[in-house]
Design a protein around this motif. Structure first.
Motif, PDB file in Angstrom:
ATOM      1  N   THR A 131      41.363  43.393  35.835  1.00  0.00           N
ATOM      2  CA  THR A 131      42.749  43.486  35.381  1.00  0.00           C
ATOM      3  C   THR A 131      43.454  42.139  35.527  1.00  0.00           C
TER       4      THR A 131
ATOM      5  N   GLY B 125      38.959  47.042  33.439  1.00  0.00           N
ATOM      6  CA  GLY B 125      40.081  46.330  34.043  1.00  0.00           C
ATOM      7  C   GLY B 125      40.604  45.235  33.130  1.00  0.00           C
ATOM      8  N   GLY B 129      44.351  44.693  31.882  1.00  0.00           N
ATOM      9  CA  GLY B 129      45.110  43.452  32.072  1.00  0.00           C
ATOM     10  C   GLY B 129      45.666  42.912  30.766  1.00  0.00           C
TER      11      GLY B 129
END
Lengths: 182, 195
Positions: A131, B125, B129
């Motif tokens: 992320t 992920g 993001g």
């Protein structure tokens, strides 16, 4: 008994050695040079992942994507989400990685991690790290492939700044997350 | 003249083949292993540095020779525009994510197709993001878009292309000696990292 021991052992049982890093580097450099010579553009990864992400999100919340200032352009009239050489290149990356892993005997389902953490911890930190990387790559307009490697070789000033910042950020945090890897 | 710019369908085919070679080399370099990649940041395995800078120097010197032969229209080669502060801050964030997650986008793809479940989590992920960045893009756009000129090391150093290429090559060789020294100094036998 640690439930992760089995998969770790399987991953460790690698029959074919990795290439010498300098040989691998020359090979990678020639692939990059070939891309620059043929297409006038270098290698990349995050740009294509952005387009695939936009595609997936567009199937769920089309209006959010088309009205988004960062992603909407891929779905503007006359535009196609796949219309970028990076999309095709990344499909090739997946195929090439698969072929290499298969022929090296490294195609093993498992979790790659340090010895001191569980699989669940590793998966959570991989999600978190991914992320952060995704966010950083969008801000920098590229990742280690498109900015550091390609921009490095084409002498782009901002790409060199990016490359040293990546190493800087990673080395600065490494000590604090050493339990994940050592 | 270079770049060649093949027609659309030839170009797409060549793009897949180029990517195939890229992915193959990444896997064989050991970049499908998060532990091997992360070891770069603990000075126990400097493969990332060695592969990356050898590749940069190889492509750069190759381009220098092609330019010297007069075959390259360098203005037609894409040079990433410089958004200096966005790239510095983005790079720091990226580095933090790299050492936490153990991959970067390209290597996570190679690891995912090698069966690594942590790499699949990393890719999920990465998408999160990217969506997160898109969600706050309005607030960051002014910062992210500051700059955007085509600026090269040659402009920054006020030196000719060939001289900069030579300096980068010399710096890389210095880093290789440093890397080899650090590996000997910090190396620990670690199951799974070395084949």
């Amino acid at each position: 008994m640690d439930p992760t021991a089995h998969t770790q052992e399987e991953i460790s049982a690698q029959p074919r050695a990795y290439w010498n890093p300098y040989i691998a580097g020359v090979a990678l450099g020639l692939v990059l040079l070939g891309a620059l010579v043929v297409f006038g553009r270098g290698l990349g990864a995050s740009g294509a992942l952005t387009r695939f992400t936009a595609l997936g999100l567009h199937s769920l919340v089309p209006h959010w994507v088309t009205s988004n200032a960062h992603l909407g352009g891929y779905f503007a009239p006359g535009a196609h989400w796949w219309d970028d050489w990076l999309v095709f290149e990344v499909v090739g990356v997946a195929l090439g990685g698969l072929a290499a892993a298969l022929t090296a005997g490294r195609l093993v389902v498992g979790v790659d991690k340090g010895d001191r953490i569980t699989n669940r911890t590793r998966i959570l930190f991989a999600l978190l790290g991914g992320t952060i990387v995704g966010f950083g790559a969008r801000l920098a307009q590229g990742c280690t492939s498109g900015q550091a490697l390609t921009g490095g070789a084409t002498m782009a000033l901002g790409s060199w700044a990016f490359m040293f910042s990546v190493f800087g950020g990673a080395y600065a945090l490494a000590w604090f997350v050493r339990r994940l890897w050592t | 003249m270079i770049p060649i710019h093949p027609s659309v369908y030839v170009g797409y085919t060549l793009a897949v083949l180029t990517g195939f070679a890229f992915g193959f080399v990444l896997e064989r370099a050991g970049f499908g292993s998060a532990r091997k990649l992360a070891a770069q940041f603990y000075l126990t395995d400097m493969t990332v540095l060695k592969v990356m800078f050898t590749a940069i120097v190889t492509a750069m010197l190759g381009m220098t020779l092609l330019r010297a032969a007069g075959w390259v229209d360098y203005d037609a080669i894409w040079v990433n525009p410089t958004f200096l502060w966005a790239q510095i801050v983005g790079g720091l964030i990226f580095g933090v994510g790299f050492v936490i997650g153990g991959y970067c986008p390209g290597t996570s793809l190679v690891a995912a197709v090698s069966g690594r479940l942590d790499a699949i989590a990393f890719l999920v992920g990465t998408s999160v993001g990217i969506i997160g960045f898109a969600g706050v893009y309005d607030k960051l756009a002014a910062f992210a878009q500051r700059g955007g000129e085509r600026r090269m090391l040659t402009d920054w150093l006020h030196l000719p292309y060939g001289v900069v290429a030579l300096l980068v090559a010399v710096m890389a060789v210095g880093m290789f000696f440093g890397g080899e020294y650090l590996e000997r100094r910090f190396h620990r036998p670690q199951a799974g990292v070395k084949p």
